[in-house]
Design an enzyme around this catalytic site. Structure first.
Site: not given
Ligand code: NAD
Length: 509
Positions: A34, A42, A201-202, A205, A491
């Site tokens: 590492e 994580c 990005g919606g 995250i 319950h």
């Molecule tokens: P994501 O792929 O989930 O979402 C990214 C979003 O950004 C997409 O909806 C995409 O359409 C949008 N996007 C991309 N380029 C854009 C732009 N130029 N303008 C506007 N929108 C744009 O990625 P994330 O949210 O960054 O998460 C990264 C990874 O981490 C994911 O694979 C997710 O599964 C993982 N993660 C998981 C958890 C969880 O399980 N609770 C929590 C956080 C992250």
């Protein structure tokens, strides 16, 4: 004389360290390399710090709204330093736990950046293997470069690459302005709570950070390029999530195409195109949450530079056998596609004995998926039945209310030619949801029309991220709705919604 291991794992995230425990359990002499601190994304920059902040945010909301339960409290005051300290302490406690468990399992932990010199190469699966022409031996080597520049070499029968991912920042002009952050930067942010935050990005995250900062009083704007938030979710889940975030004050623009970021008074101005109209919005800070990319930097250094010194020169090879330097160098690298490492069903890469799991293979970038894949890869190395635990992986989003999903949506089932139906129940009839005054939520189940075998479950409600495991087990075991209904659930409990979801369709006779 370098140390020799049965397995060397590069990357100590939940994929790597859990694989190390499994390997030790199966009797492998195991090394774990590492470059940073134990726990990976994580624990250090992802799930754990985010969920620690989410817990604080939820508690803060609950105290602010305690009067509805008959408790009149002073308005709560956020002690930002204490919030950060709690996050730091949580990470430290969990890191200590991993270190203790690794020590008990007799896993040798090496601190430094690992790179692989494959001991043998192949032109591809099923192609004849050749011995590394530089090292002359059919054993892999892992070179570990410590922070002081010293290099330790390990010899190893097998390698598991579990190097994870890093935030992917698209080349939006202005992405490098001060105040534009990735999730790593925002988690490390040590200023006062932000007045306003623009999230590009919606995805997962984006919406989780929106929920946290919204609770702390930050004005949130989300710009998402696709027509909906978290586009791969069941449509009703993403619509309900959008409504819930909007109700709490977020400004959400889907189908928004970001053009550029520029400095503005009090923050950063974003210019974007929405419904063919150029729009602008200004916020104190910007979070770029547009996905992550596999991290492979330095993993396969130039073979000629890194091959250990040989006492005797490599054997002469005929012209026909001889490869060009470029070809040899390419065979020292595992096959990759668009930055991700390619692997087969057992997580073995194009080079025999070198495996890859987790975010670096880019298939399902979730911590629990990496853990399941790591265990499966190690069992395969040991010649044990690897099971199929990686095929059905729940997705969880820690918003308020929580979202969780496993198996097929109705659309996915139909597109696979399965005659499927879905059924939805609301949380408004659930006693525990009513007495704790939860937001409106639901569970939707997808099942095979004829047999009533459960195919998928999609939920937005309190404790969704815990309850989803019951559906995962049922789908994995091929249970029908009727079989799931036979379970007696306590319950009052949130899990009574599961009984409701699987019983309120006409029963098969
Ligand atoms: P994501 O792929 O989930 O979402 C990214 C979003 O950004 C997409 O909806 C995409 O359409 C949008 N996007 C991309 N380029 C854009 C732009 N130029 N303008 C506007 N929108 C744009 O990625 P994330 O949210 O960054 O998460 C990264 C990874 O981490 C994911 O694979 C997710 O599964 C993982 N993660 C998981 C958890 C969880 O399980 N609770 C929590 C956080 C992250």
């Amino acid at each position: 004389m370098s140390e020799r291991f049965d397995l060397t794992i590069i990357g100590a995230g939940p994929g790597g360290y859990e694989a190390a425990f499994e390997a030790a359990r199966l009797g492998f002499r195991t090394a774990l390399v590492e470059k940073d601190t134990l726990g990976g994304t994580c624990l250090n920059r992802g799930c754990i710090p985010t969920k620690t902040l989410i817990h604080t945010a939820e508690l803060y909301e609950e105290i602010k709204n305690a009067a509805r339960f008959g408790i009149h409290a002073e308005p709560p005051v956020l002690d930002w330093n204490a919030v950060r300290q709690h996050k730091t302490d949580t990470i430290a406690a969990l890191q200590k736990g991993i270190a203790t468990r690794l020590k008990a399992a007799k896993v040798a932990v090496y601190q430094g950046s690992g790179s692989v010199v494959p001991g043998f190469f192949t032109a591809g699966k099923g192609q004849p293997m050749g011995t590394n022409p530089v090292s002359g031996e059919a054993v892999h080597r892992v070179l570990i470069t410590a922070a002081d520049g010293s290099v330790t070499t390990l010899e190893t029968e097998r390698v598991l690459l579990a190097t994870g991912s890093v935030p992917a920042v698209p080349p939006i002009p202005g992405h490098d302005l001060p105040g534009v952050m990735t999730s790593d930067d925002l988690l490390a942010y040590d200023g006062e709570p932000l007045e306003s935050l623009l999230i590009i990005g919606g995805g997962v995250i984006g919406v989780e950070f929106a929920g946290i900062w919204q609770s702390f009083g930050t004005k949130i704007t989300i710009l998402e390029a696709l027509p909906s938030l978290i586009a791969n979710l069941d449509r009703e889940l993403s619509q309900s999530l959008k409504l819930s975030l909007k109700k709490k004050g977020a400004d959400i623009h889907t189908g928004a195409n970001v053009h550029f970021l520029s400095p503005a008074e009090g923050g950063i101005c974003c210019t974007y195109l929405e419904k063919e109209q150029e729009q602008t919005c200004t916020a104190q800070a910007v979070l770029i949450a547009t996905g992550r990319r596999p991290f492979t930097e330095g993993l396969f250094p130039d073979a000629t530079e890194t091959a250990p010194a040989r006492e005797t020169p490599p054997p002469m090879r005929s012209a026909a056998e001889r490869d060009s330097d470029a070809e040899i160098a390419s065979r020292f690298r595992v096959a990759m596609e668009r930055g991700r490492i390619l692997m087969d069903d057992d997580y073995e890469t194009s080079i025999p004995g070198i495996y890859a799991i987790g975010d670096v293979i880019g298939t399902l970038p979730l911590a629990h998926a990496a853990t399941a894949q790591g265990k499966k890869a190690v069992r395969h190395m040991a010649g044990k039945d690897a099971g199929n635990s990686c095929e059905l992986v729940p997705s969880c989003i820690y918003t308020s209310p929580e979202i969780a999903s496993v198996g097929l949506t109705l659309e996915q089932a139909k597109s696979r030619g399965i005659a499927a139906r879905s059924h939805k129940i609301l949380s408004s009839a659930n006693g525990k949801s009513v007495l704790t005054m939860q937001e409106r939520g639901f569970i939707k189940v997808v099942y095979e029309e004829q047999s009533h075998v459960l195919l998928g479950a999609h939920m937005l409600c309190a404790r969704a991220t815990d309850m989803i495991s019951e559906f995962a087990l049922a789908i994995q075991r091929g249970l029908t709705m009727e079989e799931m209904a036979e379970v007696v659930r306590p319950h009052p409990s949130f899990s009574e919604m599961i009984t409701d979801a699987v019983t309120s369709v006409p029963m098969l006779v």
